[in-house]
Design a protein around this motif. Structure first.
Motif, PDB file in Angstrom:
ATOM      1  N   TYR A 166       0.868  -1.192   0.000  1.00  0.00           N
ATOM      2  CA  TYR A 166       0.000   0.000   0.000  1.00  0.00           C
ATOM      3  C   TYR A 166       0.892   1.225   0.000  1.00  0.00           C
ATOM      4  N   ILE A 167       0.652   2.133  -0.977  1.00  0.00           N
ATOM      5  CA  ILE A 167       1.435   3.373  -1.081  1.00  0.00           C
ATOM      6  C   ILE A 167       0.486   4.552  -0.955  1.00  0.00           C
ATOM      7  N   ASN A 168       0.794   5.416   0.002  1.00  0.00           N
ATOM      8  CA  ASN A 168      -0.016   6.608   0.214  1.00  0.00           C
ATOM      9  C   ASN A 168       0.426   7.721  -0.741  1.00  0.00           C
ATOM     10  N   VAL A 169      -0.542   8.354  -1.452  1.00  0.00           N
ATOM     11  CA  VAL A 169      -0.257   9.387  -2.455  1.00  0.00           C
ATOM     12  C   VAL A 169      -0.975  10.684  -2.072  1.00  0.00           C
ATOM     13  N   ASN A 170      -0.222  11.794  -2.072  1.00  0.00           N
ATOM     14  CA  ASN A 170      -0.821  13.119  -1.837  1.00  0.00           C
ATOM     15  C   ASN A 170      -1.515  13.648  -3.093  1.00  0.00           C
ATOM     16  N   LYS A 171      -2.535  14.443  -2.920  1.00  0.00           N
ATOM     17  CA  LYS A 171      -3.183  15.093  -4.057  1.00  0.00           C
ATOM     18  C   LYS A 171      -2.270  16.180  -4.621  1.00  0.00           C
ATOM     19  N   ARG A 172      -2.343  16.341  -5.943  1.00  0.00           N
ATOM     20  CA  ARG A 172      -1.604  17.434  -6.573  1.00  0.00           C
ATOM     21  C   ARG A 172      -2.390  18.727  -6.378  1.00  0.00           C
ATOM     22  N   PRO A 173      -1.734  19.733  -5.874  1.00  0.00           N
ATOM     23  CA  PRO A 173      -2.446  20.977  -5.576  1.00  0.00           C
ATOM     24  C   PRO A 173      -2.893  21.713  -6.851  1.00  0.00           C
ATOM     25  N   ASN A 174      -3.969  22.457  -6.727  1.00  0.00           N
ATOM     26  CA  ASN A 174      -4.491  23.323  -7.797  1.00  0.00           C
ATOM     27  C   ASN A 174      -4.822  22.543  -9.062  1.00  0.00           C
ATOM     28  N   MET A 175      -5.146  21.241  -8.877  1.00  0.00           N
ATOM     29  CA  MET A 175      -5.522  20.445 -10.052  1.00  0.00           C
ATOM     30  C   MET A 175      -6.756  19.624  -9.699  1.00  0.00           C
ATOM     31  N   ASP A 176      -7.619  19.515 -10.683  1.00  0.00           N
ATOM     32  CA  ASP A 176      -8.855  18.757 -10.451  1.00  0.00           C
ATOM     33  C   ASP A 176      -9.046  17.780 -11.599  1.00  0.00           C
ATOM     34  N   PHE A 177      -8.761  16.475 -11.322  1.00  0.00           N
ATOM     35  CA  PHE A 177      -8.947  15.426 -12.328  1.00  0.00           C
ATOM     36  C   PHE A 177      -9.207  14.115 -11.579  1.00  0.00           C
ATOM     37  N   SER A 178      -9.706  13.165 -12.297  1.00  0.00           N
ATOM     38  CA  SER A 178     -10.003  11.877 -11.681  1.00  0.00           C
ATOM     39  C   SER A 178      -8.716  11.209 -11.215  1.00  0.00           C
ATOM     40  N   ASP A 179      -8.824  10.479 -10.116  1.00  0.00           N
ATOM     41  CA  ASP A 179      -7.691   9.748  -9.506  1.00  0.00           C
ATOM     42  C   ASP A 179      -6.639  10.666  -8.917  1.00  0.00           C
ATOM     43  N   ASN A 180      -6.940  11.954  -8.757  1.00  0.00           N
ATOM     44  CA  ASN A 180      -5.963  12.836  -8.124  1.00  0.00           C
ATOM     45  C   ASN A 180      -5.797  12.407  -6.652  1.00  0.00           C
ATOM     46  N   GLY A 181      -4.537  12.087  -6.241  1.00  0.00           N
ATOM     47  CA  GLY A 181      -4.245  11.652  -4.874  1.00  0.00           C
ATOM     48  C   GLY A 181      -4.723  10.246  -4.554  1.00  0.00           C
ATOM     49  N   LYS A 182      -4.986   9.475  -5.603  1.00  0.00           N
ATOM     50  CA  LYS A 182      -5.470   8.100  -5.358  1.00  0.00           C
ATOM     51  C   LYS A 182      -4.324   7.219  -4.859  1.00  0.00           C
ATOM     52  N   ASP A 183      -4.554   6.530  -3.723  1.00  0.00           N
ATOM     53  CA  ASP A 183      -3.525   5.638  -3.177  1.00  0.00           C
ATOM     54  C   ASP A 183      -3.339   4.416  -4.063  1.00  0.00           C
ATOM     55  N   ILE A 184      -2.129   3.813  -3.913  1.00  0.00           N
ATOM     56  CA  ILE A 184      -1.788   2.653  -4.749  1.00  0.00           C
ATOM     57  C   ILE A 184      -1.896   1.380  -3.899  1.00  0.00           C
ATOM     58  N   ILE A 185      -2.612   0.406  -4.374  1.00  0.00           N
ATOM     59  CA  ILE A 185      -2.706  -0.908  -3.720  1.00  0.00           C
ATOM     60  C   ILE A 185      -2.241  -1.959  -4.717  1.00  0.00           C
ATOM     61  N   MET A 186      -1.229  -2.746  -4.309  1.00  0.00           N
ATOM     62  CA  MET A 186      -0.626  -3.703  -5.236  1.00  0.00           C
ATOM     63  C   MET A 186      -0.547  -5.098  -4.593  1.00  0.00           C
ATOM     64  N   PRO A 187      -1.466  -6.035  -4.927  1.00  0.00           N
ATOM     65  CA  PRO A 187      -1.337  -7.431  -4.487  1.00  0.00           C
ATOM     66  C   PRO A 187      -0.128  -8.076  -5.162  1.00  0.00           C
TER      67      PRO A 187
END
Length: 412
Positions: A270-291
């Protein structure tokens, strides 16, 4: 079920031993029960068996779960944002049947330890019984000596009377007295030996060495020879232990084959991802989960091939050891049977000799009534009578000592 089987074996051994004691077996049976319950050697083997059995739970496990946490000092930028930290978990699993193979192997080792308990109990029964028969022999000899000392005192009285009427000399009286002294000396030696054997007996029962032992007064040989089944020797626990050791090596090889198989692992990152500031798009700041799935393959497996060869050689060694032990037990059994037969022959011979010695003694007493007693002859006959009585006791003692060995080897 194993402890029930052990109890049944013990009962059968008791029954086989006590057959010869008829109605007087209760005391020895009580001592044997106490020894089996209190002897520290037995307790040691029982604890070793419990430890070996508990190891089944020890091997019933899987490798530790691996957990990891990582923090990105320099946060890598991705399209969806900067990665801050990472959490991972991983679990390796043995191949199918590996844990069962381990349990079977450890259980087979525990089975061989169980035979140690059976062997130790058989040996203890034999040791206690042999010590008991030694005490019987010593006590019986003491009784014979006391009777003979009383007899010599009677002869001494006769000799003193004969001296007064001039039919014997003072030398005859002195000879009788010296013979009494020798017997009293032997009696004291036997009393000391009894104390020594009493200590041995009490320590087998894990008791104070000075505890008094109740010993049967009289033992007789059975009228008929006991039927002996030598085929039972093949089921002796000392030999069964080799069979169980052989089986444990078989289980070791099955475990070796399982351990040479791959291991499979499952994990999750599991990788925690910060949102990119001043940007609005799908998956912005979406965390990564890798089985994840991983496989551990023993490519360089010389270790397992070597273990297979070692197991094969160990099985050959166990087979050879079993045959060697069987040969030694057969020799021991044959010697015990022959010695027991010799003891019966000796007993019958001493019984005949003793009867003739008593007849000779009666003749001497009658001679005294006619005034022609020879106290040299009295001493000779008394010495022969004592010798035959002692030999008779030794024959009875030897018979039961050899029977104890036979019981150890052939009782179920």
């Amino acid at each position: 079920m194993k402890y029930l089987k052990l109890n049944i074996n013990t009962i059968l051994i008791f029954a086989f031993i006590f057959f010869f004691l008829e109605g007087n077996s209760q005391q020895l049976e009580t001592y044997l029960d106490e020894a089996l319950f209190s002897n520290p050697e037995i307790q040691k083997f029982e604890l070793q068996y419990k430890i070996a059995s508990e190891k089944v739970n020890e091997v019933n496990n899987i490798p530790n779960t691996e957990l990891g946490v990582g923090y990105f000092v320099s946060e890598p930028e991705t399209r969806t944002g900067a990665q801050r930290f990472k959490v991972s978990a991983k679990q390796m699993l043995p191949w199918f049947g590996n844990i069962t193979a381990r349990e079977n192997y450890v259980s087979s080792l525990a089975d061989s330890k169980y035979e140690d308990i059976v062997i130790a109990k058989r040996k203890l029964i034999a040791s206690v019984s042999q010590s008991y028969y030694n005490l019987y022999g010593n006590k019986a000899k003491q009784a014979i000596l006391k009777d003979n000392i009383k007899l010599l005192k009677t002869y001494e009285t006769l000799a003193l009377t004969s001296v007064e009427v001039g039919k014997a000399s003072a030398v005859d009286v002195l000879r009788l007295q010296m013979r009494q002294n020798e017997m009293e000396q032997l009696l004291k030696v036997l009393q000391q030996q009894f104390l020594s054997e009493q200590t041995n007996f009490n320590k087998l029962l894990n008791r104070e060495k000075s505890n008094k032992i109740k010993v049967i007064d009289t033992l007789f040989l059975p009228n008929e020879a006991i039927e002996l089944n030598e085929d039972r020797l093949e089921f002796h626990p000392e030999l069964l232990k080799f069979d169980k050791l052989y089986a444990s090596v078989e289980q070791s090889e099955l475990l070796n084959q399982k351990e040479s198989s791959p291991m499979i692992g499952f994990g999750l990152d599991y990788i925690n991802v910060n949102k990119r500031p001043n940007m609005d798009f799908s998956d912005n700041g979406k965390d990564i989960i890798m089985p994840m799935v991983s496989v551990s393959i023993p490519i360089f497996n010389k270790k397992y091939k070597s273990q297979t060869k070692q197991n094969a050689l160990q099985q050959q060694e166990i087979s050879v050891q079993k045959q060697a032990r069987l040969n030694s037990l057969q020799i021991l059994l044959d010697k015990a049977v022959n010695d027991r037969n010799s003891a019966r022959i000796s007993y019958e011979t001493q019984t005949k000799n003793l009867k003739q010695a008593k007849d000779a003694e009666s003749i001497l007493i009658k001679s005294y009534e006619t005034g022609t007693i020879d106290f040299n002859d009295v001493l000779d006959i008394q010495e022969l009578q004592l010798k035959f009585q002692m030999n008779q006791i030794e024959a009875i003692q030897s018979y039961y000592l050899q029977t104890t060995i036979i019981n150890y080897l052939t009782a179920y």
